[in-house]
Design a protein around this motif. Sequence first.
Motif, PDB file in Angstrom:
ATOM      1  N   GLY A 198     -34.435   7.619   1.496  1.00 18.88           N
ATOM      2  CA  GLY A 198     -33.583   8.250   2.496  1.00 18.88           C
ATOM      3  C   GLY A 198     -32.479   7.354   3.013  1.00 18.88           C
ATOM      4  N   LEU A 199     -32.257   6.216   2.358  1.00 14.81           N
ATOM      5  CA  LEU A 199     -31.189   5.304   2.751  1.00 14.81           C
ATOM      6  C   LEU A 199     -29.896   5.725   2.055  1.00 14.81           C
ATOM      7  N   GLU A 200     -28.797   5.710   2.785  1.00 18.71           N
ATOM      8  CA  GLU A 200     -27.507   6.133   2.237  1.00 18.71           C
ATOM      9  C   GLU A 200     -26.737   4.904   1.771  1.00 18.71           C
ATOM     10  N   LEU A 201     -26.352   4.882   0.503  1.00 13.66           N
ATOM     11  CA  LEU A 201     -25.665   3.744  -0.089  1.00 13.66           C
ATOM     12  C   LEU A 201     -24.158   3.856   0.081  1.00 13.66           C
ATOM     13  N   LEU A 202     -23.539   2.737   0.422  1.00 14.17           N
ATOM     14  CA  LEU A 202     -22.083   2.641   0.467  1.00 14.17           C
ATOM     15  C   LEU A 202     -21.674   1.548  -0.511  1.00 14.17           C
ATOM     16  N   LEU A 203     -21.316   1.951  -1.711  1.00 15.78           N
ATOM     17  CA  LEU A 203     -20.961   1.025  -2.776  1.00 15.78           C
ATOM     18  C   LEU A 203     -19.508   1.257  -3.145  1.00 15.78           C
ATOM     19  N   ASN A 204     -18.620   0.523  -2.471  1.00 19.90           N
ATOM     20  CA  ASN A 204     -17.173   0.722  -2.596  1.00 19.90           C
ATOM     21  C   ASN A 204     -16.785   2.136  -2.171  1.00 19.90           C
ATOM     22  N   GLU A 205     -17.370   2.588  -1.087  1.00 15.07           N
ATOM     23  CA  GLU A 205     -17.094   3.925  -0.569  1.00 15.07           C
ATOM     24  C   GLU A 205     -17.289   3.925   0.941  1.00 15.07           C
ATOM     25  N   HIS A 206     -17.068   5.070   1.553  1.00 11.71           N
ATOM     26  CA  HIS A 206     -17.168   5.135   3.010  1.00 11.71           C
ATOM     27  C   HIS A 206     -17.759   6.463   3.462  1.00 11.71           C
ATOM     28  N   SER A 207     -18.108   6.490   4.740  1.00 18.34           N
ATOM     29  CA  SER A 207     -18.581   7.718   5.373  1.00 18.34           C
ATOM     30  C   SER A 207     -17.914   7.799   6.745  1.00 18.34           C
ATOM     31  N   ILE A 208     -17.621   9.002   7.189  1.00 21.92           N
ATOM     32  CA  ILE A 208     -17.025   9.206   8.514  1.00 21.92           C
ATOM     33  C   ILE A 208     -18.146   9.460   9.524  1.00 21.92           C
ATOM     34  N   ALA A 265     -17.403   1.799   6.106  1.00 21.59           N
ATOM     35  CA  ALA A 265     -17.175   1.532   4.684  1.00 21.59           C
ATOM     36  C   ALA A 265     -18.084   0.401   4.219  1.00 21.59           C
ATOM     37  N   GLY A 266     -18.350   0.381   2.917  1.00 23.83           N
ATOM     38  CA  GLY A 266     -19.198  -0.670   2.370  1.00 23.83           C
ATOM     39  C   GLY A 266     -18.763  -1.050   0.973  1.00 23.83           C
ATOM     40  N   ILE A 267     -18.940  -2.322   0.631  1.00 23.32           N
ATOM     41  CA  ILE A 267     -18.573  -2.795  -0.706  1.00 23.32           C
ATOM     42  C   ILE A 267     -19.781  -3.407  -1.404  1.00 23.32           C
ATOM     43  N   ASP A 320     -14.710  -3.762  -4.053  1.00 26.88           N
ATOM     44  CA  ASP A 320     -13.352  -3.226  -4.039  1.00 26.88           C
ATOM     45  C   ASP A 320     -13.073  -2.635  -2.657  1.00 26.88           C
ATOM     46  N   VAL A 321     -12.461  -3.445  -1.815  1.00 29.76           N
ATOM     47  CA  VAL A 321     -12.184  -3.025  -0.443  1.00 29.76           C
ATOM     48  C   VAL A 321     -11.260  -1.817  -0.421  1.00 29.76           C
ATOM     49  N   ARG A 322     -10.246  -1.814  -1.280  1.00 29.09           N
ATOM     50  CA  ARG A 322      -9.288  -0.706  -1.307  1.00 29.09           C
ATOM     51  C   ARG A 322      -9.969   0.611  -1.676  1.00 29.09           C
ATOM     52  N   ALA A 323     -10.869   0.561  -2.660  1.00 24.56           N
ATOM     53  CA  ALA A 323     -11.590   1.778  -3.041  1.00 24.56           C
ATOM     54  C   ALA A 323     -12.486   2.262  -1.907  1.00 24.56           C
ATOM     55  N   ALA A 324     -13.071   1.302  -1.190  1.00 21.85           N
ATOM     56  CA  ALA A 324     -13.991   1.660  -0.110  1.00 21.85           C
ATOM     57  C   ALA A 324     -13.292   2.396   1.024  1.00 21.85           C
ATOM     58  N   ILE A 325     -12.041   2.082   1.271  1.00 18.77           N
ATOM     59  CA  ILE A 325     -11.350   2.708   2.403  1.00 18.77           C
ATOM     60  C   ILE A 325     -10.414   3.841   1.972  1.00 18.77           C
ATOM     61  N   ALA A 326     -10.303   4.071   0.667  1.00 23.23           N
ATOM     62  CA  ALA A 326      -9.400   5.114   0.183  1.00 23.23           C
ATOM     63  C   ALA A 326      -9.763   6.474   0.766  1.00 23.23           C
ATOM     64  N   GLY A 327      -8.786   7.147   1.349  1.00 21.89           N
ATOM     65  CA  GLY A 327      -9.010   8.479   1.900  1.00 21.89           C
ATOM     66  C   GLY A 327      -9.365   8.507   3.367  1.00 21.89           C
ATOM     67  N   ILE A 328      -9.537   7.334   3.990  1.00 24.40           N
ATOM     68  CA  ILE A 328      -9.819   7.315   5.424  1.00 24.40           C
ATOM     69  C   ILE A 328      -8.548   7.708   6.173  1.00 24.40           C
ATOM     70  N   PRO A 329      -8.633   8.641   7.106  1.00 27.28           N
ATOM     71  CA  PRO A 329      -7.437   9.064   7.850  1.00 27.28           C
ATOM     72  C   PRO A 329      -6.732   7.887   8.518  1.00 27.28           C
TER      73      PRO A 329
END
Length: 378
Positions: free
Chosen positions: A236-246, A257-259, A273-282
């Motif tokens: 039930g753990l949510e992974l942040l692998l070069n991605e983000h959650s709002i 975000a997490g890398i 990849d920091v850029r990939a992790a934050i891509a799409g954040i308002p």
Amino acid sequence: MFQVAALVFALYVAWRLIKPLSIKPWIKWLLSALAIAATLHHYTVALFWGTRASPEIPGALIMVLGWAFGAVLLAACFTLIADVAGLLMRVLYRPAGLVLLRSPALRGVLGLAAISLSALGVWQAVNVPAVKSIEVQLKGLPASLDGFKLVQLTDLHASRLLQGPWIQAIVDKTQALNPDLIVITGDLVDGTVSARRDDVAPLQSLSAPNGVYVIAGNHEYYTQYQPWIEHFKSLGLELLLNEHSIIQQGDAAFALAGITDKSAAAHGQPLPDVRAAIAGIPEGMPIIMLAHRPDTASASATAGAALQLSGHTHGGHIVGMHKIVQMANDGYVGGLYQVGDMQLYVSYGAGLWAGFPLRLGRASEITQITLRAPKAHP
């Protein structure tokens, strides 16, 4: 390199601390052999029982080996200090210098101090950590989220040293804080899924209104990276692998975000990849970046993160040694730093690698972070 340096320390202890002692020669030889064996135990254990990252031997034996290894390192440091001071004192006041360089009694005291402090260090290392509470003013945080509480866990290092009951105690302490969000910034495990399945099972009980998020640390890559990622998801753990959650409450929100970790390079996995992790954040939304190693802070700051949460350093383990760890991590070892317009918090971690189970003056922690909105200027 690590093993060679440790062997040099052992030989130095045999020559400058054990040899001058007023004891029988055979005892000197025995103590010298034990010192050398203690510094080689990582290699020996890895040959027959697991790996250096995950020694598959009883926890009590890990503590004994860690105590012996730490005693040799501390004895080498104490002896070196006495020798350098003795050489300097020979110039200023020869009798005092000779005492520092040759006194069997002093060597005995140094040895006993090293043995005692190493035992204390192991005891402190395996204790369930206390809660450390801090407040962080987060640039751009909406006023309605002022007081938002998150708990950072990092470097749990579930192993034969830190087993299921210890992990359960961490979970219980964390849940008692009633956080709004829980994040785990890497190095959850040492060993395979089959070896550590029961030890990490308590993590399934972690819960918070805004979720429990995890990133990978370097140790996740040492054994069965992909199976571990799948197993974390099953807990039930949510992974942040070069991605983000709002993370949203009502009309207010921030991005989490997490890398990944740069150890991925040796295992054919995606690099951080920091850029990939934050891509799409308002645009304008505050970003909290999760990165296991603190040396990614400049990249996160450049990308616009307001806060980075990291671990990896274990606070440097021992006062004095933390300066070396700091140099190896871009100057970061523990606590709160300002990196450009971003803040960086480096946790001392809850656990540590079983190969060096010592803490002296660098206490483990469960970190409770209260987010504060910037104060409005009149």
